[in-house]
Design a protein around this motif. Structure first.
Motif, PDB file in Angstrom:
ATOM      1  N   UNK A  43      22.283  51.852  27.028  1.00  0.00           N
ATOM      2  CA  UNK A  43      21.673  50.667  26.417  1.00  0.00           C
ATOM      3  C   UNK A  43      21.054  49.756  27.483  1.00  0.00           C
ATOM      4  N   UNK A 154      28.554  36.759  31.543  1.00  0.00           N
ATOM      5  CA  UNK A 154      29.577  37.791  31.334  1.00  0.00           C
ATOM      6  C   UNK A 154      30.203  38.239  32.657  1.00  0.00           C
TER       7      UNK A 154
ATOM      8  N   UNK B   1      31.248  53.298  31.509  1.00  0.00           N
ATOM      9  CA  UNK B   1      31.300  51.885  31.160  1.00  0.00           C
ATOM     10  C   UNK B   1      31.189  51.712  29.646  1.00  0.00           C
ATOM     11  N   UNK B   2      30.231  52.431  29.021  1.00  0.00           N
ATOM     12  CA  UNK B   2      30.084  52.216  27.578  1.00  0.00           C
ATOM     13  C   UNK B   2      31.308  52.704  26.817  1.00  0.00           C
ATOM     14  N   UNK B   5      33.301  49.884  25.747  1.00  0.00           N
ATOM     15  CA  UNK B   5      32.696  48.948  24.787  1.00  0.00           C
ATOM     16  C   UNK B   5      32.849  49.478  23.367  1.00  0.00           C
ATOM     17  N   UNK B  26      25.351  51.871  18.544  1.00  0.00           N
ATOM     18  CA  UNK B  26      25.320  51.723  20.001  1.00  0.00           C
ATOM     19  C   UNK B  26      26.581  51.020  20.472  1.00  0.00           C
ATOM     20  N   UNK B  27      26.783  51.045  21.781  1.00  0.00           N
ATOM     21  CA  UNK B  27      27.934  50.361  22.369  1.00  0.00           C
ATOM     22  C   UNK B  27      27.515  49.007  22.931  1.00  0.00           C
ATOM     23  N   UNK B  30      30.018  42.751  23.109  1.00  0.00           N
ATOM     24  CA  UNK B  30      30.259  41.784  22.039  1.00  0.00           C
ATOM     25  C   UNK B  30      29.052  41.797  21.094  1.00  0.00           C
ATOM     26  N   UNK B  33      25.589  40.836  22.565  1.00  0.00           N
ATOM     27  CA  UNK B  33      25.013  41.922  23.349  1.00  0.00           C
ATOM     28  C   UNK B  33      24.555  43.055  22.438  1.00  0.00           C
ATOM     29  N   UNK B  37      21.005  44.774  22.574  1.00  0.00           N
ATOM     30  CA  UNK B  37      20.858  46.218  22.752  1.00  0.00           C
ATOM     31  C   UNK B  37      20.074  46.826  21.598  1.00  0.00           C
ATOM     32  N   UNK B  41      16.874  49.017  21.981  1.00  0.00           N
ATOM     33  CA  UNK B  41      16.952  50.450  21.675  1.00  0.00           C
ATOM     34  C   UNK B  41      16.171  50.807  20.411  1.00  0.00           C
TER      35      UNK B  41
END
Lengths: 259, 94
Positions: A43, A154, B1-2, B5, B26-27, B30, B33, B37, B41
């Motif tokens: 993303x 963040x 990382x994702x 999330x 999607x990841x 919060x 975000x 995203x 996307x």
């Protein structure tokens, strides 16, 4: 400042001013493009690529205009791919390497806040072409600022490690912001003509905007640095040459190659 | 990382007046975000004018194992389709 200059800014000054804006967008856009395929999440990969493409789009409009002002037949591609580092007039901060994601965000945040002020000021420019480009760019920039300031909060107000990393990056990159508001003859001449916003007036607004986000991000603003970098005069750090080597490679090897 | 999330489902309204449609997931760390995203996307090619996101874990779904009990009984009730009525000629716009 004479009256003549106040109504008809010199061609050379306008050329250099537009080149500075265009080069800053181009170099920053190219830097963000280096993240494609490497960002911490799919993303974010797309997010950074979107920012990059917005900036390169701005660069195309600005460099095309610069080429027309110059009147030597150079178009956007000629200006982007066939100038060497000393002929680039971008702000020094834009060419600084990406580092980790936090450092990229800090660089982006500082420049987004600067572009917000510049494009807002330019949307009322006496130069109709610049006003039009700024009016388009300001919408993109508002999103860029939202993106970068959101991430800065963040990371700054995140874990101990993320806080340390962005605070370190802020300390390292803050020194390049002195250049943002150091007006030279080009800036002064165009400000007097109502073409460009007055840099001194922008500085306090920029600082207030930056401070607000830094506070929320629990980050400390570094002390000002007296030494000033001179990217917008064509004097760059060593990083720009390496970046241009990669960016210009294909056009230099196959001049005029089309996609 | 994702992986750290949570997953969000994304709904996009393509034009004013139309409903939001599910376009994917999607990841994000919060909800704010997740909207950003989703913008990056799923609306890069002018696909939308409005975005909804919702935590995937907040969606209550029917159990596929219950499919027979839930959906099978409707199969032999074709009379529920409004195709058995003759519409008088005088009725317009139906």
């Amino acid at each position: 400042m004479s009256t003549a200059a106040a109504t008809d800014p010199g061609r050379e000054a306008l050329f250099r001013y537009v080149l500075r804006l265009g080069d800053t967008s181009l170099v920053l856009g190219q830097r963000l493009g280096e993240w494609v395929g490497h960002a911490p999440a799919l993303e974010e990969d797309l997010g950074l690529a979107n920012l990059s493409l917005d900036l390169i789009g701005q660069a195309r409009l600005l460099l095309s205009y610069a080429g027309e002002i110059e009147g030597q037949g150079r178009d956007e591609d000629e200006l982007a791919f066939f100038r060497d580092a000393p002929a680039f007039l971008n702000l020094t901060l834009a060419e600084q390497p990406n580092g980790d994601f936090g450092r990229t965000i800090v660089r982006q945040f500082l420049l987004d806040a600067w572009q917000l002020e510049i494009f807002e000021g330019l949307s009322g420019s006496a130069d109709a072409r610049l006003a039009g480009i700024a009016a388009k760019a300001i919408k993109e920039t508002r999103y860029h600022f939202r993106f970068s300031s959101g991430w800065l909060v963040r990371l700054g107000d995140g874990t101990e490690e993320s806080h340390r990393r962005v605070q370190d990056a802020l300390h390292e990159l803050w020194r390049f912001t002195t250049e943002f508001f150091a007006a030279d003859d080009v800036d002064n001449e165009l400000a007097a003509a109502g073409v460009a916003p007055d840099l001194a007036a922008l500085q306090s607004r920029w600082l207030a905007r930056v401070d607000e986000v830094l506070k929320e991000a629990t980050l400390a603003r570094p002390a000002p640095v007296a030494y000033q970098w001179h990217g917008k005069l064509g004097v760059h750090t060593e990083h720009l040459g390496h970046m241009l080597g990669e960016m210009q490679h294909v056009q230099r090897t196959y001049p005029g190659a089309q996609w | 990382m994702s992986n750290d999330w949570p997953l969000y489902e994304v709904f996009i309204r393509s034009r004013a007046g139309l409903e939001h449609k599910h376009v994917g997931s999607l990841h994000a760390a919060d909800a704010t975000m997740a909207v950003e995203h989703a913008r990056d996307v799923y609306t890069r090619r002018q696909e939308g004018v409005s975005i909804w996101v919702v935590r995937s874990s907040d969606i209550v779904a029917s159990d596929p194992n219950d499919a027979d009990a839930l959906f099978e009984p409707a199969r032999d009730k074709v009379y529920r389709h409004p195709t058995f009525y003759t519409i008088p000629d005088e009725v317009k716009n139906l």
